[in-house]
Design a protein around this motif. Structure first.
Motif, short mmCIF file in Angstrom:
data_model
loop_
_atom_site.label_atom_id
_atom_site.label_comp_id
_atom_site.label_asym_id
_atom_site.label_seq_id
_atom_site.Cartn_x
_atom_site.Cartn_y
_atom_site.Cartn_z
N ASP A 251 0.81 -1.22 0.00
CA ASP A 251 0.00 0.00 0.00
C ASP A 251 0.85 1.27 0.00
N SER B 6 -4.32 -8.67 -3.62
CA SER B 6 -5.13 -7.47 -3.84
C SER B 6 -5.18 -7.08 -5.30
N ARG C 182 -7.03 -4.01 -7.88
CA ARG C 182 -7.84 -2.81 -8.03
C ARG C 182 -8.69 -2.94 -9.29
N THR D 292 -10.29 -4.37 -14.51
CA THR D 292 -9.29 -3.53 -13.87
C THR D 292 -9.34 -2.10 -14.39
N THR E 91 -13.23 2.95 -7.73
CA THR E 91 -12.56 1.65 -7.83
C THR E 91 -12.73 0.93 -6.50
N ARG E 92 -12.50 -0.37 -6.51
CA ARG E 92 -12.53 -1.18 -5.29
C ARG E 92 -11.28 -2.05 -5.25
N LEU E 93 -10.78 -2.32 -4.05
CA LEU E 93 -9.69 -3.27 -3.86
C LEU E 93 -10.30 -4.58 -3.38
#
Length: 339
Positions: free
Chosen positions: A155, A236, A238, A285, A226-228
């Motif tokens: 991250d 993970s 995105r 993505t 967006t979502r992880l």
């Protein structure tokens, strides 16, 4: 023109790379980027067989006489693709550049280097970049947390990752994740990168094979859309915010395992999204940079615009910011106001 270690090493005019994108990295977009002076990339595993890859490379060679590369993403799976065969096709085709990504690329890099290819390895951490340097990569693409697809598990955003990489790496590198315009290129160069790599931005170009409806969705989306997913699995990813990615998050949050979501995240569903234009057909993505995308130009126009805008930003910074010594202590003056 912006000349960097990357442009000199890879024989391109501009420090702009079109990232290797699954289902998107086809001959038309790669050739258009290369013709404009950037580095276009074909994605090997978009092609179902090594023979199909050979044909796609030949199509790109017919469209451009400029350097372009091929991405080979080394996935871990029960039934892996025939990587050695894809690798041999790349070598036999005469392509001068390859981008590797994914799991340990040592064997592949060694083979490519034996045949005189230049190798860029995509990384998500400084440690991975240093390993790539040790095993012979000529350059690195360093992916920040903002990127589409797999950002790693640390991250770390580009504002930290880029200068941290510059502090330790000796080979050239391009910055990936969150880049969409000339301001980003100028910022990446100032942080120590030798160029930028963009995926999401090139999805929204005329040559991109992505369905027009999906391109328009990206243009209308913000950086918040967006979502992880698959964080609990330490894989993970995105993706776009939609009902499918929300369902994946809910299942894993409730204690689900990969077997419970594998049909939802299947790549074939994402391919249908790009081909058919329905954003709810699967997970697909897209990066945070979609918040900076407001049009759908040709890929060549985009490359030229980004470089011109970066040059303007750099020149304007020299006019707008001056450093004035005060009692031997430099004080930056911005628009005439000392800070």
């Amino acid at each position: 023109m912006l000349t960097t270690r990357f442009t000199e090493l890879f024989g391109v005019c501009h420090p702009v790379v079109q990232g290797g994108m699954m289902f998107v990295g086809r001959a038309e977009v790669a050739a258009a980027v290369s013709n404009a002076g950037g580095l276009g990339i074909i994605t090997a595993l978009t092609q179902p067989t090594p023979d199909d890859l050979a044909a796609e490379i030949a199509r790109c060679q017919a469209l451009t006489d400029r350097p372009f590369g091929v991405n080979l993403t080394l996935t871990l799976s029960i039934n892996p693709p025939p990587f050695a065969e894809y690798r041999q096709v790349i070598i036999d085709s005469g392509v001068p550049i390859v981008e590797t990504a994914g799991s340990d690329p040592t064997v592949h890099i060694e083979h490519f280097k034996e045949h005189g290819l230049k190798v860029i390895h995509k990384c998500t951490s400084v440690a991975h970049a240093l390993k790539a340097e040790r095993i012979g990569a000529d350059a690195v693409s360093i992916d920040g947390f903002e990127c589409a697809g797999h950002p790693g598990e640390d991250d770390i955003p580009g504002l930290i990752l880029i200068p941290a990489t510059a502090d330790q790496l000796t080979i050239p590198f391009v910055a990936s994740g969150g880049f969409a315009d000339g301001r980003g290129l100028a910022a990446a160069l100032s942080l120590g990168a030798d160029g930028i790599n963009m995926g999401t931005r090139f999805m929204c170009t005329k040559e991109s094979p992505v369905h027009q409806d999906i391109k328009q969705i990206i243009v209308g989306a913000s950086e918040k859309d967006t979502r992880l997913i698959m964080r609990q699995l330490r894989n993970s990813m995105r993706v776009a915010k939609n009902t499918v990615s929300n369902e994946v998050i809910e299942i894993l949050a409730a204690g689900g395992r990969f077997k419970d979501i594998k049909d939802l995240v299947a790549g074939v569903r994402g391919r249908r999204v790009f081909a058919e234009g329905d954003p709810e057909l699967g997970v697909w993505t897209v990066g945070l940079s979609q918040g900076l995308i407001h049009d759908i130009p040709s890929a060549g126009e985009l490359v030229r615009r980004i470089v011109a805008d970066a040059e303007s930003v750099i020149a304007d910074l020299g006019r707008r910011v001056t450093v004035t010594p005060v009692n031997d202590v430099p004080v930056a003056a911005v628009n005439g106001a000392a800070r």
